[in-house]
Design a protein around this motif. Sequence first.
Motif, PDB file in Angstrom:
ATOM      1  N   TYR A   1      -2.833  -2.487  24.398  1.00  0.00           N
ATOM      2  CA  TYR A   1      -1.846  -3.403  24.951  1.00  0.00           C
ATOM      3  C   TYR A   1      -1.945  -4.788  24.301  1.00  0.00           C
ATOM      4  O   TYR A   1      -0.947  -5.427  24.033  1.00  0.00           O
ATOM      5  CB  TYR A   1      -2.041  -3.497  26.464  1.00  0.00           C
ATOM      6  CG  TYR A   1      -1.245  -4.591  27.117  1.00  0.00           C
ATOM      7  CD1 TYR A   1       0.141  -4.487  27.212  1.00  0.00           C
ATOM      8  CD2 TYR A   1      -1.863  -5.713  27.645  1.00  0.00           C
ATOM      9  CE1 TYR A   1       0.884  -5.489  27.807  1.00  0.00           C
ATOM     10  CE2 TYR A   1      -1.126  -6.706  28.246  1.00  0.00           C
ATOM     11  CZ  TYR A   1       0.243  -6.594  28.333  1.00  0.00           C
ATOM     12  OH  TYR A   1       0.969  -7.585  28.917  1.00  0.00           O
TER      13      TYR A   1
ATOM     14  N   ILE B   1      -0.626   6.987  22.666  1.00  0.00           N
ATOM     15  CA  ILE B   1      -1.526   6.822  23.800  1.00  0.00           C
ATOM     16  C   ILE B   1      -1.946   5.363  23.840  1.00  0.00           C
ATOM     17  O   ILE B   1      -2.368   4.808  22.827  1.00  0.00           O
ATOM     18  CB  ILE B   1      -2.769   7.725  23.669  1.00  0.00           C
ATOM     19  CG1 ILE B   1      -2.347   9.194  23.685  1.00  0.00           C
ATOM     20  CG2 ILE B   1      -3.769   7.433  24.799  1.00  0.00           C
ATOM     21  CD1 ILE B   1      -3.494  10.157  23.406  1.00  0.00           C
ATOM     22  N   PHE B   2      -1.795   4.740  25.008  1.00  0.00           N
ATOM     23  CA  PHE B   2      -2.222   3.359  25.193  1.00  0.00           C
ATOM     24  C   PHE B   2      -3.634   3.323  25.740  1.00  0.00           C
ATOM     25  O   PHE B   2      -3.967   4.034  26.685  1.00  0.00           O
ATOM     26  CB  PHE B   2      -1.310   2.624  26.182  1.00  0.00           C
ATOM     27  CG  PHE B   2      -0.148   1.959  25.522  1.00  0.00           C
ATOM     28  CD1 PHE B   2      -0.269   0.684  24.981  1.00  0.00           C
ATOM     29  CD2 PHE B   2       1.068   2.604  25.438  1.00  0.00           C
ATOM     30  CE1 PHE B   2       0.801   0.068  24.369  1.00  0.00           C
ATOM     31  CE2 PHE B   2       2.142   1.993  24.834  1.00  0.00           C
ATOM     32  CZ  PHE B   2       2.004   0.721  24.290  1.00  0.00           C
TER      33      PHE B   2
ATOM     34  N   SER C   1      -6.043   0.657  27.474  1.00  0.00           N
ATOM     35  CA  SER C   1      -5.917  -0.663  28.057  1.00  0.00           C
ATOM     36  C   SER C   1      -6.692  -0.772  29.358  1.00  0.00           C
ATOM     37  O   SER C   1      -6.792   0.204  30.113  1.00  0.00           O
ATOM     38  CB  SER C   1      -4.444  -0.975  28.333  1.00  0.00           C
ATOM     39  OG  SER C   1      -4.320  -2.235  28.947  1.00  0.00           O
TER      40      SER C   1
ATOM     41  N   ALA D   1      -3.892  -0.099  32.088  1.00  0.00           N
ATOM     42  CA  ALA D   1      -3.063   1.071  31.768  1.00  0.00           C
ATOM     43  C   ALA D   1      -1.933   1.274  32.775  1.00  0.00           C
ATOM     44  O   ALA D   1      -0.810   1.596  32.398  1.00  0.00           O
ATOM     45  CB  ALA D   1      -3.929   2.324  31.664  1.00  0.00           C
ATOM     46  N   THR D   2      -2.212   1.069  34.050  1.00  0.00           N
ATOM     47  CA  THR D   2      -1.165   1.238  35.067  1.00  0.00           C
ATOM     48  C   THR D   2      -0.050   0.224  34.867  1.00  0.00           C
ATOM     49  O   THR D   2       1.135   0.569  34.931  1.00  0.00           O
ATOM     50  CB  THR D   2      -1.755   1.110  36.484  1.00  0.00           C
ATOM     51  OG1 THR D   2      -2.758   2.112  36.649  1.00  0.00           O
ATOM     52  CG2 THR D   2      -0.687   1.278  37.547  1.00  0.00           C
TER      53      THR D   2
ATOM     54  N   VAL E   1       0.749  -1.306  32.055  1.00  0.00           N
ATOM     55  CA  VAL E   1       1.455  -0.959  30.820  1.00  0.00           C
ATOM     56  C   VAL E   1       2.462   0.152  31.109  1.00  0.00           C
ATOM     57  O   VAL E   1       3.622   0.075  30.698  1.00  0.00           O
ATOM     58  CB  VAL E   1       0.469  -0.527  29.712  1.00  0.00           C
ATOM     59  CG1 VAL E   1       1.211   0.056  28.518  1.00  0.00           C
ATOM     60  CG2 VAL E   1      -0.395  -1.702  29.284  1.00  0.00           C
ATOM     61  N   SER E   2       2.042   1.161  31.832  1.00  0.00           N
ATOM     62  CA  SER E   2       2.927   2.264  32.206  1.00  0.00           C
ATOM     63  C   SER E   2       4.135   1.750  32.982  1.00  0.00           C
ATOM     64  O   SER E   2       5.275   2.146  32.729  1.00  0.00           O
ATOM     65  CB  SER E   2       2.145   3.281  33.038  1.00  0.00           C
ATOM     66  OG  SER E   2       2.998   4.252  33.570  1.00  0.00           O
TER      67      SER E   2
ATOM     68  N   SER F   1       8.277   5.591  27.955  1.00  0.00           N
ATOM     69  CA  SER F   1       6.942   6.019  28.379  1.00  0.00           C
ATOM     70  C   SER F   1       6.182   6.548  27.175  1.00  0.00           C
ATOM     71  O   SER F   1       6.761   7.093  26.245  1.00  0.00           O
ATOM     72  CB  SER F   1       7.016   7.090  29.469  1.00  0.00           C
ATOM     73  OG  SER F   1       7.553   8.282  28.958  1.00  0.00           O
TER      74      SER F   1
ATOM     75  N   TYR G   1      -2.000   7.303  28.843  1.00  0.00           N
ATOM     76  CA  TYR G   1      -2.521   5.977  29.173  1.00  0.00           C
ATOM     77  C   TYR G   1      -3.978   6.167  29.553  1.00  0.00           C
ATOM     78  O   TYR G   1      -4.291   6.923  30.467  1.00  0.00           O
ATOM     79  CB  TYR G   1      -1.766   5.366  30.358  1.00  0.00           C
ATOM     80  CG  TYR G   1      -0.277   5.265  30.118  1.00  0.00           C
ATOM     81  CD1 TYR G   1       0.277   4.136  29.517  1.00  0.00           C
ATOM     82  CD2 TYR G   1       0.580   6.301  30.482  1.00  0.00           C
ATOM     83  CE1 TYR G   1       1.638   4.044  29.287  1.00  0.00           C
ATOM     84  CE2 TYR G   1       1.941   6.218  30.260  1.00  0.00           C
ATOM     85  CZ  TYR G   1       2.462   5.088  29.669  1.00  0.00           C
ATOM     86  OH  TYR G   1       3.799   4.995  29.440  1.00  0.00           O
TER      87      TYR G   1
ATOM     88  N   ASP H   1      -7.464   4.227  30.682  1.00  0.00           N
ATOM     89  CA  ASP H   1      -8.077   2.986  31.153  1.00  0.00           C
ATOM     90  C   ASP H   1      -9.351   2.697  30.386  1.00  0.00           C
ATOM     91  O   ASP H   1     -10.132   3.601  30.090  1.00  0.00           O
ATOM     92  CB  ASP H   1      -8.421   3.084  32.638  1.00  0.00           C
ATOM     93  CG  ASP H   1      -7.204   2.986  33.525  1.00  0.00           C
ATOM     94  OD1 ASP H   1      -6.391   2.083  33.302  1.00  0.00           O
ATOM     95  OD2 ASP H   1      -7.073   3.812  34.443  1.00  0.00           O
TER      96      ASP H   1
ATOM     97  N   GLU I   1      -6.960  13.385  26.367  1.00  0.00           N
ATOM     98  CA  GLU I   1      -5.617  12.817  26.267  1.00  0.00           C
ATOM     99  C   GLU I   1      -4.996  13.093  24.881  1.00  0.00           C
ATOM    100  O   GLU I   1      -3.821  13.424  24.781  1.00  0.00           O
ATOM    101  CB  GLU I   1      -5.643  11.310  26.522  1.00  0.00           C
ATOM    102  CG  GLU I   1      -5.863  10.929  27.941  1.00  0.00           C
ATOM    103  CD  GLU I   1      -4.678  11.237  28.835  1.00  0.00           C
ATOM    104  OE1 GLU I   1      -3.517  11.189  28.370  1.00  0.00           O
ATOM    105  OE2 GLU I   1      -4.919  11.516  30.016  1.00  0.00           O
TER     106      GLU I   1
END
Length: 84
Positions: free
Chosen positions: A17, A40-41, A43, A46-47, A49-50, A59, A63, A65, A76
């Motif tokens: 992010y 795939i993020f 971060s 993460a929540t 960012v989503s 999307s 994601y 964390d 993932e």
Amino acid sequence: DALDLIDNPADLALLDYMNPPLGGIELFRRLRRRHRMPVIFLSAWATEVSEMLAAEGLSAEGYVDQPYTVRGLLSEVRAALASS
């Protein structure tokens, strides 16, 4: 280097992010305009960012964390590649 993904796509992109200098969200937007590679993020947020992406109708495929485990990240990555 991350901007090279736009012209030379990879099989999958892992984005942070806070990816300087552009920011992961902006890099993601630019990637999505031209490619459908799985993203795939990674971060600590993460929540969030989503939720930010969902507000724009976007999307990522995953994601993760931070801090993350290698096992969780690999899970993932495998799931994202299998669905692409």
